[in-house]
Design a protein around this motif. Structure first.
Motif, short mmCIF file in Angstrom:
data_model
loop_
_atom_site.label_atom_id
_atom_site.label_comp_id
_atom_site.label_asym_id
_atom_site.label_seq_id
_atom_site.Cartn_x
_atom_site.Cartn_y
_atom_site.Cartn_z
N GLY A 20 0.82 -1.21 0.00
CA GLY A 20 0.00 0.00 0.00
C GLY A 20 0.85 1.26 0.00
O GLY A 20 1.87 1.33 0.71
N GLY A 21 0.43 2.25 -0.80
CA GLY A 21 1.14 3.53 -0.81
C GLY A 21 0.87 4.23 0.50
O GLY A 21 -0.26 4.63 0.75
N ALA A 23 1.64 7.31 3.10
CA ALA A 23 2.22 8.65 3.25
C ALA A 23 3.41 8.61 4.21
O ALA A 23 3.34 7.95 5.25
CB ALA A 23 1.15 9.60 3.79
N ASN A 71 0.92 6.32 -5.12
CA ASN A 71 -0.40 6.61 -4.53
C ASN A 71 -0.56 8.11 -4.41
O ASN A 71 0.28 8.80 -3.82
CB ASN A 71 -0.52 5.95 -3.15
CG ASN A 71 -1.82 6.34 -2.45
OD1 ASN A 71 -1.86 7.28 -1.67
ND2 ASN A 71 -2.88 5.62 -2.73
N GLU A 141 -10.94 -1.38 0.37
CA GLU A 141 -10.20 -1.35 1.64
C GLU A 141 -11.15 -1.30 2.83
O GLU A 141 -11.96 -0.37 2.95
CB GLU A 141 -9.27 -0.13 1.66
CG GLU A 141 -8.37 -0.11 2.87
CD GLU A 141 -7.67 1.23 3.00
OE1 GLU A 141 -6.45 1.27 2.82
OE2 GLU A 141 -8.36 2.24 3.26
N SER A 145 -7.93 -1.59 8.38
CA SER A 145 -6.63 -1.15 7.88
C SER A 145 -6.05 0.00 8.69
O SER A 145 -6.75 0.68 9.42
CB SER A 145 -6.75 -0.73 6.41
OG SER A 145 -7.20 0.58 6.33
N GLY A 146 -4.76 0.20 8.51
CA GLY A 146 -4.10 1.37 9.08
C GLY A 146 -4.35 2.58 8.21
O GLY A 146 -4.70 2.45 7.04
N GLY A 174 -6.45 -5.62 6.84
CA GLY A 174 -6.50 -6.84 7.65
C GLY A 174 -5.79 -8.04 7.03
O GLY A 174 -5.95 -9.15 7.52
N GLN A 193 -3.69 -6.07 -0.97
CA GLN A 193 -2.76 -4.96 -0.67
C GLN A 193 -2.51 -4.96 0.84
O GLN A 193 -3.44 -5.03 1.62
CB GLN A 193 -3.40 -3.63 -1.10
CG GLN A 193 -2.66 -2.41 -0.56
CD GLN A 193 -2.98 -1.13 -1.32
OE1 GLN A 193 -2.67 -1.00 -2.49
NE2 GLN A 193 -3.58 -0.16 -0.65
N GLY A 195 -0.41 -3.00 4.09
CA GLY A 195 0.31 -1.82 4.54
C GLY A 195 1.04 -2.10 5.84
O GLY A 195 2.28 -2.03 5.92
N THR A 196 0.27 -2.47 6.86
CA THR A 196 0.83 -2.60 8.21
C THR A 196 2.04 -3.53 8.24
O THR A 196 3.05 -3.23 8.87
CB THR A 196 -0.28 -3.07 9.17
OG1 THR A 196 -1.31 -2.07 9.18
CG2 THR A 196 0.25 -3.27 10.58
#
Ligand code: FMN
Length: 317
Positions: A20-21, A23, A71, A141, A145-146, A174, A193, A195-196
């Motif tokens: 995941g993109g 920031a 992203n 999403e 998610s974060g 998740g 996808q 992220g965490t």
């Protein structure tokens, strides 16, 4: 494991996994590491200026020959500049994902530049709109998610989006290991996808104190900030998050709430966390799967582990 979906093949991937993109977190180095290993690395433009994003695109291109994405955070004050930078670097960029809104306005330009557009959606309505205006796929999403979140869980959202549109769907929110990726397939997605889990990748620039907090987190250690002030985001509980929610609740109880002071505290909080690890003033954005992220590993190892476990689980499918 079933063969890669043709859409994933068209992106030139070995694994059906997007990083995941994020920031401030997902820079050219992390994105290149993921892409080099066969996933899709995605640079998170966040609130960065066009110039900074241009630098990260160049960095990623210098580190990998493989496809990667950017992203675009639609709430950013620099969004128009970032879009310009992406369009002028279109030879380097395979995919644009978009966060926090409706990217319809930019879609024709991206498509004309031969960039695949994959908006992140949190509802069936936005997914349908994206399909109608010509998006190539969507990331659905869930609120596990974060980062900034919608209202639905991944389990409920993904199949409803899959049923509503006829473009590919990638599940997010998740997915912490191969079980989550296998589940995403069962819900009708063509990939996942994450992220965490990448927050703690060896190549991630996240400050060691923040990484440590992710590695130590338990299942119930995230909370949502910004529910009252708008733009809800999932973060790890820390002094900053608790103070933020206290302040926004106080403001929300007033007859004429003004959230500008609260927003001021929130501005720059993720940047602070990523760069300095400051628990008092930093937002440790992370998803509910932080409770199962136990090991800092190179991105290549994360991808291989997740994919292998999913493959084993889906052996007979
Ligand atoms: C620290 C952090 C920052 C994020 N920033 C963005 C962002 O700028 N744009 C975006 O579309 N998604 C953002 N996300 C969401 C991720 O790209 C990804 O979809 C999400 O983390 C997947 O869920 P998971 O955390 O359960 O793996 C962010 C997530 C985290 C943890």
């Amino acid at each position: 494991m079933r063969p890669l979906d043709p859409f994933m093949q068209s992106l030139g991937l070995k694994y059906p996994i997007f990083q995941g993109g994020m920031a401030w977190v997902a820079d050219g180095r992390l994105a290149a590491a993921v892409s080099n290993a066969g996933g899709l690395g995605i640079i998170g433009a966040g609130h960065a200026s066009g110039e900074v994003v241009e630098g990260e695109i160049k960095r990623a291109r210098a580190l990998t020959d493989r496809p990667f994405g950017v992203n675009v955070m639609l709430l950013s004050p620099h969004v128009d500049d970032v879009v310009k930078v992406i369009l002028s670097a279109h030879d380097s960029i395979t995919v644009v994902t978009t966060g926090a809104g409706d990217p319809s306005k930019y879609l024709p330009e991206f498509k004309a530049a031969n960039i695949k557009v994959i908006p992140v959606v949190g509802s069936v309505a936005l997914a349908k709109r994206m399909a109608r205006v010509g998006a190539d796929a969507v990331v659905a999403e869930g609120m596990e998610s974060g980062g900034h979140i919608g209202k639905l869980t991944t389990m409920a959202l993904v199949p409803q989006v899959v049923d509503a549109i006829n473009i590919p769907v990638i599940a997010a929110g998740g997915i912490g290991d191969g079980r989550g990726l296998a589940a995403a397939f069962m819900l009708g997605a063509i990939g996942g996808q994450m992220g965490t889990r990448f927050l703690v990748a060896t190549e991630s620039k996240v400050h060691p104190t923040y990484k440590e907090a992710v590695l130590k987190a338990k299942d119930i250690d995230t909370m949502i900030t910004g529910e009252f002030a708008g733009h809800p985001a999932r973060v790890l509980k820390n002094p900053m998050a608790k103070r933020f929610v206290r302040l926004e609740k106080t403001e929300a109880a007033k007859a004429d709430p003004d959230f500008s002071e609260v927003e001021e505290i929130g501005n720059g909080a993720l940047r602070n966390a990523v760069l300095t690890g400051d628990r008092e003033n930093g937002a440790y954005m992370a998803g509910q799967v932080a409770g199962m992220v136990r090991q800092a590993q190179p991105a290549a190892e994360i991808l291989a582990d997740v994919y292998q476990q999913a493959t084993q689980l889906m052996g007979g499918v």
